[in-house]
Design an enzyme around this catalytic site. Structure first.
Site, PDB file in Angstrom:
ATOM      1  N   ARG A   1     -72.298  24.846 -39.067  1.00  0.00           N
ATOM      2  CA  ARG A   1     -73.155  23.988 -38.235  1.00  0.00           C
ATOM      3  C   ARG A   1     -74.511  23.761 -38.892  1.00  0.00           C
ATOM      4  O   ARG A   1     -74.988  22.643 -38.986  1.00  0.00           O
ATOM      5  CB  ARG A   1     -73.331  24.613 -36.852  1.00  0.00           C
ATOM      6  CG  ARG A   1     -72.345  24.128 -35.816  1.00  0.00           C
ATOM      7  CD  ARG A   1     -70.878  24.264 -36.230  1.00  0.00           C
ATOM      8  NE  ARG A   1     -69.976  23.920 -35.147  1.00  0.00           N
ATOM      9  CZ  ARG A   1     -69.547  24.793 -34.239  1.00  0.00           C
ATOM     10  NH1 ARG A   1     -69.905  26.058 -34.299  1.00  0.00           N
ATOM     11  NH2 ARG A   1     -68.745  24.402 -33.279  1.00  0.00           N
TER      12      ARG A   1
ATOM     13  N   ASP B   1     -65.953  23.667 -39.798  1.00  0.00           N
ATOM     14  CA  ASP B   1     -65.964  23.182 -38.412  1.00  0.00           C
ATOM     15  C   ASP B   1     -66.017  21.659 -38.448  1.00  0.00           C
ATOM     16  O   ASP B   1     -65.965  21.052 -39.532  1.00  0.00           O
ATOM     17  CB  ASP B   1     -67.125  23.794 -37.614  1.00  0.00           C
ATOM     18  CG  ASP B   1     -66.727  24.022 -36.155  1.00  0.00           C
ATOM     19  OD1 ASP B   1     -66.406  23.026 -35.482  1.00  0.00           O
ATOM     20  OD2 ASP B   1     -66.716  25.173 -35.697  1.00  0.00           O
TER      21      ASP B   1
ATOM     22  N   HIS C   1     -61.300  21.899 -34.376  1.00  0.00           N
ATOM     23  CA  HIS C   1     -62.576  22.017 -35.101  1.00  0.00           C
ATOM     24  C   HIS C   1     -62.422  21.591 -36.558  1.00  0.00           C
ATOM     25  O   HIS C   1     -62.941  22.250 -37.463  1.00  0.00           O
ATOM     26  CB  HIS C   1     -63.130  23.447 -34.994  1.00  0.00           C
ATOM     27  CG  HIS C   1     -63.734  23.757 -33.649  1.00  0.00           C
ATOM     28  ND1 HIS C   1     -64.947  23.242 -33.249  1.00  0.00           N
ATOM     29  CD2 HIS C   1     -63.285  24.507 -32.616  1.00  0.00           C
ATOM     30  CE1 HIS C   1     -65.217  23.683 -32.018  1.00  0.00           C
ATOM     31  NE2 HIS C   1     -64.222  24.433 -31.600  1.00  0.00           N
TER      32      HIS C   1
ATOM     33  N   ASP D   1     -59.328  28.330 -31.935  1.00  0.00           N
ATOM     34  CA  ASP D   1     -59.988  28.075 -30.652  1.00  0.00           C
ATOM     35  C   ASP D   1     -60.106  26.582 -30.376  1.00  0.00           C
ATOM     36  O   ASP D   1     -60.071  25.762 -31.292  1.00  0.00           O
ATOM     37  CB  ASP D   1     -61.397  28.701 -30.641  1.00  0.00           C
ATOM     38  CG  ASP D   1     -62.289  28.127 -31.731  1.00  0.00           C
ATOM     39  OD1 ASP D   1     -61.784  27.856 -32.836  1.00  0.00           O
ATOM     40  OD2 ASP D   1     -63.498  27.938 -31.477  1.00  0.00           O
ATOM     41  N   GLU D   2     -60.252  26.262 -29.112  1.00  0.00           N
ATOM     42  CA  GLU D   2     -60.675  24.942 -28.662  1.00  0.00           C
ATOM     43  C   GLU D   2     -59.973  23.799 -29.398  1.00  0.00           C
ATOM     44  O   GLU D   2     -60.610  22.985 -30.052  1.00  0.00           O
ATOM     45  CB  GLU D   2     -62.197  24.819 -28.813  1.00  0.00           C
ATOM     46  CG  GLU D   2     -62.936  25.846 -27.960  1.00  0.00           C
ATOM     47  CD  GLU D   2     -64.450  25.777 -28.105  1.00  0.00           C
ATOM     48  OE1 GLU D   2     -65.139  25.939 -27.083  1.00  0.00           O
ATOM     49  OE2 GLU D   2     -64.953  25.588 -29.240  1.00  0.00           O
TER      50      GLU D   2
ATOM     51  N   TRP E   1     -63.014  36.115 -26.921  1.00  0.00           N
ATOM     52  CA  TRP E   1     -64.347  35.495 -26.776  1.00  0.00           C
ATOM     53  C   TRP E   1     -64.582  34.877 -25.416  1.00  0.00           C
ATOM     54  O   TRP E   1     -65.694  34.825 -24.942  1.00  0.00           O
ATOM     55  CB  TRP E   1     -64.579  34.464 -27.887  1.00  0.00           C
ATOM     56  CG  TRP E   1     -63.832  33.163 -27.751  1.00  0.00           C
ATOM     57  CD1 TRP E   1     -62.554  32.913 -28.143  1.00  0.00           C
ATOM     58  CD2 TRP E   1     -64.338  31.931 -27.215  1.00  0.00           C
ATOM     59  NE1 TRP E   1     -62.215  31.619 -27.873  1.00  0.00           N
ATOM     60  CE2 TRP E   1     -63.295  30.981 -27.303  1.00  0.00           C
ATOM     61  CE3 TRP E   1     -65.554  31.534 -26.670  1.00  0.00           C
ATOM     62  CZ2 TRP E   1     -63.434  29.668 -26.863  1.00  0.00           C
ATOM     63  CZ3 TRP E   1     -65.702  30.223 -26.231  1.00  0.00           C
ATOM     64  CH2 TRP E   1     -64.652  29.308 -26.333  1.00  0.00           C
TER      65      TRP E   1
ATOM     66  N   TYR F   1     -72.579  36.771 -27.223  1.00  0.00           N
ATOM     67  CA  TYR F   1     -72.963  35.433 -27.698  1.00  0.00           C
ATOM     68  C   TYR F   1     -74.477  35.384 -27.905  1.00  0.00           C
ATOM     69  O   TYR F   1     -75.242  35.090 -26.982  1.00  0.00           O
ATOM     70  CB  TYR F   1     -72.427  34.354 -26.732  1.00  0.00           C
ATOM     71  CG  TYR F   1     -71.052  33.918 -27.186  1.00  0.00           C
ATOM     72  CD1 TYR F   1     -70.031  34.856 -27.311  1.00  0.00           C
ATOM     73  CD2 TYR F   1     -70.797  32.603 -27.577  1.00  0.00           C
ATOM     74  CE1 TYR F   1     -68.792  34.490 -27.799  1.00  0.00           C
ATOM     75  CE2 TYR F   1     -69.546  32.236 -28.064  1.00  0.00           C
ATOM     76  CZ  TYR F   1     -68.554  33.178 -28.174  1.00  0.00           C
ATOM     77  OH  TYR F   1     -67.333  32.823 -28.677  1.00  0.00           O
TER      78      TYR F   1
ATOM     79  N   ASP G   1     -76.181  33.389 -29.406  1.00  0.00           N
ATOM     80  CA  ASP G   1     -76.793  32.054 -29.398  1.00  0.00           C
ATOM     81  C   ASP G   1     -77.327  31.687 -28.008  1.00  0.00           C
ATOM     82  O   ASP G   1     -78.043  30.699 -27.864  1.00  0.00           O
ATOM     83  CB  ASP G   1     -75.804  30.980 -29.884  1.00  0.00           C
ATOM     84  CG  ASP G   1     -74.487  30.959 -29.120  1.00  0.00           C
ATOM     85  OD1 ASP G   1     -74.138  31.974 -28.478  1.00  0.00           O
ATOM     86  OD2 ASP G   1     -73.794  29.929 -29.168  1.00  0.00           O
TER      87      ASP G   1
ATOM     88  N   TRP H   1     -73.576  31.765 -33.365  1.00  0.00           N
ATOM     89  CA  TRP H   1     -73.247  30.337 -33.499  1.00  0.00           C
ATOM     90  C   TRP H   1     -74.549  29.583 -33.728  1.00  0.00           C
ATOM     91  O   TRP H   1     -75.557  29.835 -33.068  1.00  0.00           O
ATOM     92  CB  TRP H   1     -72.542  29.818 -32.244  1.00  0.00           C
ATOM     93  CG  TRP H   1     -71.204  30.421 -32.006  1.00  0.00           C
ATOM     94  CD1 TRP H   1     -70.875  31.326 -31.029  1.00  0.00           C
ATOM     95  CD2 TRP H   1     -70.004  30.181 -32.745  1.00  0.00           C
ATOM     96  NE1 TRP H   1     -69.547  31.656 -31.122  1.00  0.00           N
ATOM     97  CE2 TRP H   1     -68.987  30.970 -32.169  1.00  0.00           C
ATOM     98  CE3 TRP H   1     -69.679  29.386 -33.850  1.00  0.00           C
ATOM     99  CZ2 TRP H   1     -67.672  30.992 -32.643  1.00  0.00           C
ATOM    100  CZ3 TRP H   1     -68.382  29.400 -34.327  1.00  0.00           C
ATOM    101  CH2 TRP H   1     -67.393  30.185 -33.725  1.00  0.00           C
TER     102      TRP H   1
ATOM    103  N   GLU I   1     -75.445  26.138 -33.747  1.00  0.00           N
ATOM    104  CA  GLU I   1     -75.726  24.737 -33.411  1.00  0.00           C
ATOM    105  C   GLU I   1     -77.215  24.464 -33.211  1.00  0.00           C
ATOM    106  O   GLU I   1     -77.747  23.476 -33.693  1.00  0.00           O
ATOM    107  CB  GLU I   1     -74.989  24.318 -32.131  1.00  0.00           C
ATOM    108  CG  GLU I   1     -73.492  24.112 -32.288  1.00  0.00           C
ATOM    109  CD  GLU I   1     -72.711  25.330 -31.852  1.00  0.00           C
ATOM    110  OE1 GLU I   1     -73.199  26.472 -32.067  1.00  0.00           O
ATOM    111  OE2 GLU I   1     -71.613  25.158 -31.292  1.00  0.00           O
TER     112      GLU I   1
HETATM  113  C1  ACM Z   1     -65.774  30.041 -29.800  1.00  0.00           C
HETATM  114  O1  ACM Z   1     -66.875  30.395 -29.351  1.00  0.00           O
HETATM  115  N1  ACM Z   1     -65.394  28.762 -29.734  1.00  0.00           N
HETATM  116  C2  ACM Z   1     -64.871  30.973 -30.426  1.00  0.00           C
END
Ligand code: ACM
Ligand code: ZN
Length: 480
Positions: A166, A195, A244, A307-308, A380, A405, A407, A455, A457
């Site tokens: 990121r 990502d 991602h 993920d996601e 997570w 987390y 962040d 993370w 971002e």
């Molecule tokens: C995540 O926070 N998407 C693993």
């Protein structure tokens, strides 16, 4: 600048206290600390020597000299003599069993650090450094009160994750994190290398992946692996698939379900464009990139993300639907056929990596659609994924939101610099216990560790990143 900041954190926690307080502020707190009241202090002086059975070029010896010079201004040298009125001994001793286990004892004439590996001795040195740092703040005396410390980590996997995908971190910033990690006895650094917003690892076979934007060359990554290994930190690389992956699609649009065009993402969130799971070229591409990855990173574990990954493209894609049909995948009340298709991709890569002597870790979505046979799950979205995996006999690493987390906001969101959201105080992070005393035996056995996620971002600068990471990363080190 960074050094100054970290010393400030250290002093906040460890400094300017009485000798006793100063020991009780060791971070993470050793398992057993015994102060020996009746004896005299050890004094680091011009007469102090170093005695060791480590190889002369061992990192621990250089580190000890560095610590003594920084904290006391003294520059002791190696001596082959076992005697002496002021000796610091670093001793490899196989009887001090257990990964990270060390014994540190201080008496009037001797400071001794023993461990079965250089990594364990390094942990003893980090504790000694924290003791001396407190001492510098107090008196500049170079005195250490007599103590006996017996310390060993609770978990074998103690990790932080950095996110150069990121906002890119130059290698010197990654090294800075490795330095802080060893200070707090972390032993794993996960690098989230890819990502939607960027692919940060040079892949010689697919050069367009790094055609735009900053990235690490393979040589730079090998240097990081070496730097970390010297400091008892293993780097575990993550290539996040099959979601991602917009940065991949922007470079190779034929690997998406629609064929694009795609652009490297300039926003945060979860993209509906993902790798096409019905395309054999995608499987070949993944084998290519993981082949180059494992030639750089010797870690047993390779993180494959997972993920996601929205399934909306797969639901409409003729290739994905043809694969679902060919494999006979069916939806039921637990999983959709597209979730099972994701498991097909992850299983394929697991088999490929297992065949090359590696094991996979994935975010907890890899449970959906059926878990790959040997996978370790990184929990997570709360703790349930990790508990479910452990009960099914899979290893799990706990990095639950919100506790881990880093962040998220750590102070009043109204007044704090912008973050991704949430609100997770230092106290709350400290309160997290991955394995409660009454957990069942499988959970106790299979939860192998904890990770803090940084993370990136909303961390455009190194100052912002460090501000978010600390001091909560120290709280998670305590848990580990
Ligand atoms: C995540 O926070 N998407 C693993
Ligand atoms: Zn498709």
């Amino acid at each position: 600048m960074k050094k100054y900041k970290l010393i400030t954190y250290m002093l906040l926690f460890a400094g300017c206290l009485s000798a006793q307080d100063n020991l009780s502020a060791l971070l993470p707190m050793p398992n057993q600390v015994k102060q020996i009241e009746s004896k005299k202090d050890f004094i680091i002086s011009g007469k102090t020597t170093i005695q060791t059975n480590l190889p002369e070029d061992a990192f621990c010896i250089a580190k000890l000299k560095d610590i003594l010079r920084q904290r006391t201004g003294k520059t002791p040298t190696l001596s082959s003599s076992r005697s002496g009125s002021s000796v610091i001994r670093l001793i490899l001793d196989p009887s001090v069993k257990g990964d990270g286990h060390y014994l540190l004892s201080v008496s009037e004439k001797t400071v001794s650090i023993k461990g079965a590996t250089q990594g364990s001795i390094l942990y003893g040195l980090m504790t000694l450094d924290q003791i001396l740092l407190g001492d510098v703040c107090r008196t500049l005396s170079g005195k250490i009160a007599p103590i006996e410390i017996d310390d060993q980590p609770r978990f074998s996997y103690r990790s932080l994750m950095l996110d150069p995908a990121r906002h890119f971190l130059p290698t010197e910033d990654v090294k800075f994190y490795i330095d802080q990690m060893v200070r707090y006895k972390y032993n794993v650094l996960q690098l989230h290398l890819t990502d939607d917003q960027g692919w940060r690892i040079e892949i010689k076979k697919h050069p367009r992946l790094t055609g735009k934007g900053e990235f690490y060359t393979q040589e730079e990554l090998k240097d990081l692996v070496r730097y970390a290994a010297e400091r008892n930190v293993q780097i575990i690389p993550e290539l996040d698939i099959p979601g991602h992956t917009v940065a991949v699609l922007a470079a190779y649009p034929e690997l998406g379900c629609t064929g694009g065009p795609y652009e490297v993402w300039r926003q945060w969130g979860v993209s509906e464009d993902v790798l096409c799971a019905g395309n054999d070229q995608v499987l070949k591409f993944l084998e290519d990139v993981f082949t180059e990855l494992i030639a750089i990173f010797p870690s047993e574990y390779i993180h494959v993300g997972g993920d996601e990954c929205p399934k909306v493209r797969w639901e409409k894609c003729p290739k994905c639907q043809a694969r679902i049909k060919a494999l006979g995948l069916k939806s039921d009340d637990k999983h959709s056929k597209e979730e099972r298709l994701q498991s097909f991709v992850i299983n394929h890569i697991e088999k490929f990596l297992n065949d090359h002597g590696r094991q996979i870790i994935g975010w907890d979505e890899i449970l959906e659609g059926g878990l790959a046979p040997n996978a370790t799950v990184m929990s997570w979205r709360g703790v349930e994924g990790g508990i479910t995996a452990a009960k099914a006999g899979h290893d799990a690493i706990m990095t639950p939101s919100p506790y881990a987390y880093l962040d998220q906001y750590q102070e009043e969101p109204e007044t704090a610099p912008t973050t991704i959201g949430g609100y997770q105080t230092l106290k709350k992070t400290y309160s997290y216990n991955p394995v409660p005393d009454d957990a069942d035996e499988l959970v106790k056995k299979h939860i192998i560790g904890v990770q803090g996620n940084i993370w990136n971002e909303y961390m455009q600068s190194d100052e912002r990143r460090d501000y978010q990471a600390f001091p909560r990363a120290v709280a998670l080190a305590e848990t580990g």
